[in-house]
Write a protein that holds these residues in place. Structure first.
Motif, PDB file in Angstrom:
ATOM      1  N   LEU A   1       0.714  -1.048   0.008  1.00 50.15           N
ATOM      2  CA  LEU A   1      -0.053   0.062   0.007  1.00 50.15           C
ATOM      3  C   LEU A   1       1.045   1.301  -0.265  1.00 50.15           C
ATOM      4  N   HIS A   2       2.067   1.290   0.455  1.00 42.47           N
ATOM      5  CA  HIS A   2       2.937   2.471   0.549  1.00 42.47           C
ATOM      6  C   HIS A   2       2.342   3.350   1.378  1.00 42.47           C
ATOM      7  N   ASN A   3       1.514   3.158   2.364  1.00 38.23           N
ATOM      8  CA  ASN A   3       0.855   3.973   3.175  1.00 38.23           C
ATOM      9  C   ASN A   3       1.756   4.569   4.479  1.00 38.23           C
ATOM     10  N   ASP A   4       2.024   5.894   4.481  1.00 42.01           N
ATOM     11  CA  ASP A   4       2.694   6.461   5.556  1.00 42.01           C
ATOM     12  C   ASP A   4       1.917   6.673   6.738  1.00 42.01           C
ATOM     13  N   GLU A   5       0.600   6.405   6.765  1.00 41.77           N
ATOM     14  CA  GLU A   5      -0.349   6.564   7.950  1.00 41.77           C
ATOM     15  C   GLU A   5      -1.086   5.451   7.861  1.00 41.77           C
ATOM     16  N   PRO A   6      -1.807   5.078   8.931  1.00 42.97           N
ATOM     17  CA  PRO A   6      -2.732   4.230   9.139  1.00 42.97           C
ATOM     18  C   PRO A   6      -3.918   4.709   8.367  1.00 42.97           C
ATOM     19  N   ILE A   7      -4.543   3.594   7.888  1.00 39.23           N
ATOM     20  CA  ILE A   7      -5.947   3.730   7.025  1.00 39.23           C
ATOM     21  C   ILE A   7      -6.948   2.848   7.873  1.00 39.23           C
ATOM     22  N   TYR A   8      -7.924   3.260   7.485  1.00 44.36           N
ATOM     23  CA  TYR A   8      -9.231   2.612   8.314  1.00 44.36           C
ATOM     24  C   TYR A   8     -10.190   2.129   7.375  1.00 44.36           C
ATOM     25  N   VAL A   9     -10.340   0.871   7.001  1.00 48.04           N
ATOM     26  CA  VAL A   9     -11.379   0.192   6.083  1.00 48.04           C
ATOM     27  C   VAL A   9     -12.639  -0.055   6.414  1.00 48.04           C
ATOM     28  N   ASN A  10     -13.623   0.520   5.842  1.00 49.01           N
ATOM     29  CA  ASN A  10     -15.001   0.527   6.160  1.00 49.01           C
ATOM     30  C   ASN A  10     -15.726  -0.624   5.072  1.00 49.01           C
ATOM     31  N   ALA A  11     -14.935  -0.800   4.188  1.00 46.26           N
ATOM     32  CA  ALA A  11     -15.661  -1.940   2.904  1.00 46.26           C
ATOM     33  C   ALA A  11     -14.507  -2.149   2.124  1.00 46.26           C
ATOM     34  N   VAL A  12     -14.608  -3.686   1.794  1.00 45.69           N
ATOM     35  CA  VAL A  12     -13.818  -4.151   0.646  1.00 45.69           C
ATOM     36  C   VAL A  12     -14.417  -4.832  -0.538  1.00 45.69           C
ATOM     37  N   THR A  13     -14.085  -4.566  -1.430  1.00 39.47           N
ATOM     38  CA  THR A  13     -14.668  -5.113  -2.661  1.00 39.47           C
ATOM     39  C   THR A  13     -13.776  -5.976  -3.509  1.00 39.47           C
ATOM     40  N   LEU A  14     -14.167  -7.353  -3.856  1.00 37.72           N
ATOM     41  CA  LEU A  14     -13.220  -8.106  -4.534  1.00 37.72           C
ATOM     42  C   LEU A  14     -13.983  -8.397  -5.529  1.00 37.72           C
ATOM     43  N   VAL A  15     -13.166  -8.519  -6.890  1.00 38.68           N
ATOM     44  CA  VAL A  15     -13.808  -8.889  -8.304  1.00 38.68           C
ATOM     45  C   VAL A  15     -12.809  -9.700  -8.843  1.00 38.68           C
ATOM     46  N   ASN A  16     -13.376 -10.895  -9.582  1.00 40.67           N
ATOM     47  CA  ASN A  16     -12.437 -11.510 -10.381  1.00 40.67           C
ATOM     48  C   ASN A  16     -13.397 -12.094 -11.580  1.00 40.67           C
ATOM     49  N   ASP A  17     -12.556 -12.804 -12.639  1.00 35.92           N
ATOM     50  CA  ASP A  17     -13.308 -13.180 -13.819  1.00 35.92           C
ATOM     51  C   ASP A  17     -13.544 -14.746 -13.971  1.00 35.92           C
ATOM     52  N   GLY A  18     -13.269 -15.048 -12.658  1.00 40.98           N
ATOM     53  CA  GLY A  18     -13.828 -16.763 -12.564  1.00 40.98           C
ATOM     54  C   GLY A  18     -12.511 -17.408 -12.073  1.00 40.98           C
ATOM     55  N   GLY A  19     -12.849 -18.667 -11.743  1.00 40.82           N
ATOM     56  CA  GLY A  19     -11.560 -19.653 -11.393  1.00 40.82           C
ATOM     57  C   GLY A  19     -11.038 -19.331  -9.885  1.00 40.82           C
ATOM     58  N   PHE A  20     -11.323 -18.390  -9.219  1.00 40.83           N
ATOM     59  CA  PHE A  20     -11.051 -17.982  -7.782  1.00 40.83           C
ATOM     60  C   PHE A  20     -12.030 -18.747  -7.043  1.00 40.83           C
ATOM     61  N   HIS A  21     -11.463 -20.037  -6.411  1.00 41.14           N
ATOM     62  CA  HIS A  21     -12.290 -20.836  -5.673  1.00 41.14           C
ATOM     63  C   HIS A  21     -12.667 -20.128  -4.290  1.00 41.14           C
ATOM     64  N   HIS A  22     -11.543 -19.697  -3.482  1.00 44.60           N
ATOM     65  CA  HIS A  22     -11.839 -18.913  -2.415  1.00 44.60           C
ATOM     66  C   HIS A  22     -10.502 -18.224  -1.972  1.00 44.60           C
ATOM     67  N   SER A  23     -10.430 -17.414  -1.332  1.00 47.44           N
ATOM     68  CA  SER A  23      -9.238 -16.635  -0.973  1.00 47.44           C
ATOM     69  C   SER A  23      -9.506 -15.960   0.596  1.00 47.44           C
ATOM     70  N   ASN A  24      -8.377 -15.863   1.386  1.00 44.10           N
ATOM     71  CA  ASN A  24      -8.254 -15.199   2.571  1.00 44.10           C
ATOM     72  C   ASN A  24      -7.265 -14.065   2.574  1.00 44.10           C
ATOM     73  N   TRP A  25      -7.578 -13.038   3.143  1.00 44.06           N
ATOM     74  CA  TRP A  25      -6.733 -11.866   3.002  1.00 44.06           C
ATOM     75  C   TRP A  25      -6.400 -11.337   4.400  1.00 44.06           C
ATOM     76  N   PHE A  26      -5.264 -10.629   4.343  1.00 46.75           N
ATOM     77  CA  PHE A  26      -4.644 -10.029   5.641  1.00 46.75           C
ATOM     78  C   PHE A  26      -3.861  -8.950   5.248  1.00 46.75           C
ATOM     79  N   ALA A  27      -3.898  -8.018   6.315  1.00 53.28           N
ATOM     80  CA  ALA A  27      -2.704  -6.961   6.166  1.00 53.28           C
ATOM     81  C   ALA A  27      -1.769  -7.139   7.021  1.00 53.28           C
ATOM     82  N   VAL A  28      -0.513  -6.841   6.578  1.00 54.63           N
ATOM     83  CA  VAL A  28       0.662  -7.278   7.390  1.00 54.63           C
ATOM     84  C   VAL A  28       1.729  -6.251   7.185  1.00 54.63           C
ATOM     85  N   PRO A  29       2.686  -6.141   7.960  1.00 55.14           N
ATOM     86  CA  PRO A  29       3.909  -5.168   7.972  1.00 55.14           C
ATOM     87  C   PRO A  29       4.402  -5.588   6.561  1.00 55.14           C
ATOM     88  N   GLU A  30       5.246  -4.478   5.826  1.00 52.58           N
ATOM     89  CA  GLU A  30       5.753  -4.537   4.615  1.00 52.58           C
ATOM     90  C   GLU A  30       6.840  -5.655   4.653  1.00 52.58           C
TER      91      GLU A  30
END
Length: 525
Positions: A82-111
């Motif tokens: 993200l190259h974020n110099d400050e914290p950000i606060y996420v109220n919504a996440v949208t994920l879009v793909n063209d198919g074939g993505f059976h499932h995925s699990n997402w995390f935010a971690v230090p660089e």
């Protein structure tokens, strides 16, 4: 895939066609609500009360395309710094793909965690695992099983915090069941709000029934009783104080039910969420207001399965099953509750073989970086991290365009090829039109009798067109559903195009294959 541990999230299954649809095979009940995330550039919403409006900015990223060869199954990782110099606060996440993505699990971690370049990469090359991701950072999002378009919209003021100098990582399960290449792009959008508008920084809760032994040829149900009050109070030294904001259930193609209830206290037995069926839709649900569990002992969750196979099915991926839920909570700790053993057969109810067990419960303090905004953040303008050069002006979802009528068809043009390249990966992959409980009564999975079903199916939609009219694609409802972004029924009303829950249509050569097969007389090969 390895078994998931504390706050390891699994993405989740769905109901066909989708929650809230009048023709839905799957339904949600209770107080949970689902909403689409806001999109576009930075915006301000001004309430009618005269108070300051909530500032919202959307940041969009394309992870690029992943080319899946026919029948490929693979589990790579993917990353966005993200190259974020400050914290950000996420109220919504949208994920879009063209198919074939059976499932995925997402995390935010230090660089510096899982160091390496952005894009897709081999998980083992950086020793990626979800336990490290959850402990070093935070859970961000989980994709419903096989969902092509999904928005996790949290209630106003509820956020996932991404501290400064973090990146987003995920393990993804890719599966191409088709006989042709699948070139699928993945996009993510984050809607962020100003720190002054935050009411709760959320943590993860994970419920998991691992001791599955799903009997062959039967309907069954597995219920986990998760009394986590004692464990949370022991860890925190304070009375239970947990508010539930969001839930996302997960099972596979044999799943037909998920239920969540309050356990203990004055609301014992209250149904919070229920899902019937399975598909490729988005089935996460937000609670607004959140569910206050302070009076409860915990939660009770159940998964129901219809195992039409002639073998017992256990816990796992591939042809195995799962039963779990990701929750997002306002609490001092993350909570893991799971059934690892001692599942008991407790009887038969309405033809369903009933199993039940007590959960083992664990509480782990959140990462210290997951605290509330600092005073200086409240005084500054809304911080928006810089966009990657290729992401400037990128929309969260692709625009839909009708299939080109002059496109050359993918060869060969036979019913077998139509089934293998179109129906299997896009119509039965998410179990909408399988042979178990097919949507609208249309089984596109079974090879025997397929041509006859296509030609003689009683179309449920309000349209004068037959499902397939040999020699005339435009008079074939099936073709119009996959060739037009906004197909209209006999009353002129726009209906949902197919594949279900897809922002765009199938690739032109595949749509052209279906067109050419119909033009040639819709023959049974």
């Amino acid at each position: 895939m390895a078994h998931r541990s504390l706050v390891s999230v699994l993405a989740l299954a769905c109901a066909c066609p989708g929650s809230g649809s009048s023709d839905s095979e799957g339904t949600t009940t209770g107080v949970a609500t689902t909403e689409a995330a806001t999109t576009g550039a930075s915006a301000t919403t001004a309430p009618t009360t005269g108070e300051p409006g909530t500032e919202v900015a959307s940041v969009v990223h394309s992870f690029g395309n992943y080319l899946m060869t026919p029948y490929l199954e693979i589990e790579p990782c993917v990353q966005w710094t993200l190259h974020n110099d400050e914290p950000i606060y996420v109220n919504a996440v949208t994920l879009v793909n063209d198919g074939g993505f059976h499932h995925s699990n997402w995390f935010a971690v230090p660089e510096e965690v899982f160091a390496g370049e952005d894009g897709f990469w081999d998980c083992s090359s950086r020793e990626y695992n979800e336990i490290t991701a959850a402990v070093e950072g935070t859970v961000l999002f989980a994709q419903s099983t096989q969902s092509r378009q999904e928005a996790m919209q949290l209630p106003a003021g509820a956020v996932i915090k991404i501290p400064a100098r973090h990146k987003i990582v995920a393990g993804v399960h890719l599966l191409n069941l088709g006989s042709t290449d699948l070139d699928s792009e993945l996009r993510m959008a984050l809607d962020i709000i100003h720190p002054r508008d935050i009411e709760a920084v959320l943590a993860a809760m994970h419920l998991d029934y691992r001791d599955l032994a799903i009997p062959a040829g039967k309907h069954s149900r597995f219920t986990g009783n998760c009394s986590f009050r004692h464990d949370v109070e022991k860890a925190t030294g304070k009375p239970l104080d947990v508010k539930l904001y969001y839930v996302l259930p997960h099972y596979h193609y044999l799943g037909e039910f998920f239920g969540l209830q309050v356990m203990g206290g004055s609301r014992d037995g209250e149904v919070l969420f229920q899902l019937d069926g399975f598909n490729g839709g988005a089935n996460g649900a937000a609670f607004d207001p959140p569910v206050d569990l302070s009076d409860a002992d915990g939660l009770r969750f159940s998964c129901g399965f219809n195992n039409w196979l002639n073998k017992e099915v256990g816990y796992g991926i591939g042809d195995q099953e799962m039963c779990m839920m990701l929750g997002l909570i306002d609490a001092r700790v993350m909570i893991e509750s799971r059934v690892s053993q001692n599942s008991q057969l407790v009887g038969v109810d309405d033809g369903k073989v009933m199993h039940e067990a007590e959960c083992d419960n664990y509480a782990l303090f959140k990462n210290p970086a997951q605290g509330p905004p600092a005073p200086e953040e409240l005084a500054r303008p809304l911080y928006v991290p810089p966009a990657d050069p290729g992401d400037v002006d990128l929309e969260p979802t692709k625009s839909c365009f009708d299939s080109a009528p002059t496109a050359a068809p993918d060869a060969p043009v036979t019913l077998t090829s139509v089934r293998d390249s179109i129906f299997t990966p896009s119509c039965t992959f998410s179990s909408c039109h399988d042979d178990g409980a097919p949507a609208a009564g249309l089984d596109l999975q079974t090879a025997d009798g397929l041509a006859d079903r296509l030609l003689n199916h009683d179309v449920a939609a309000d349209t004068p067109d037959a499902l397939v009219t040999p020699g005339d694609p435009q008079a074939s409802w099936l073709y119009r559903l996959v060739a037009e972004c906004e197909p209209q029924n006999g009353e002129g009303a726009v209906v949902r195009h197919m594949p279900f829950n897809a922002p765009t249509l199938l690739p032109d050569p595949l749509v052209a294959k279906l067109r050419a097969w119909i033009e040639a007389g819709a023959l049974d090969d």
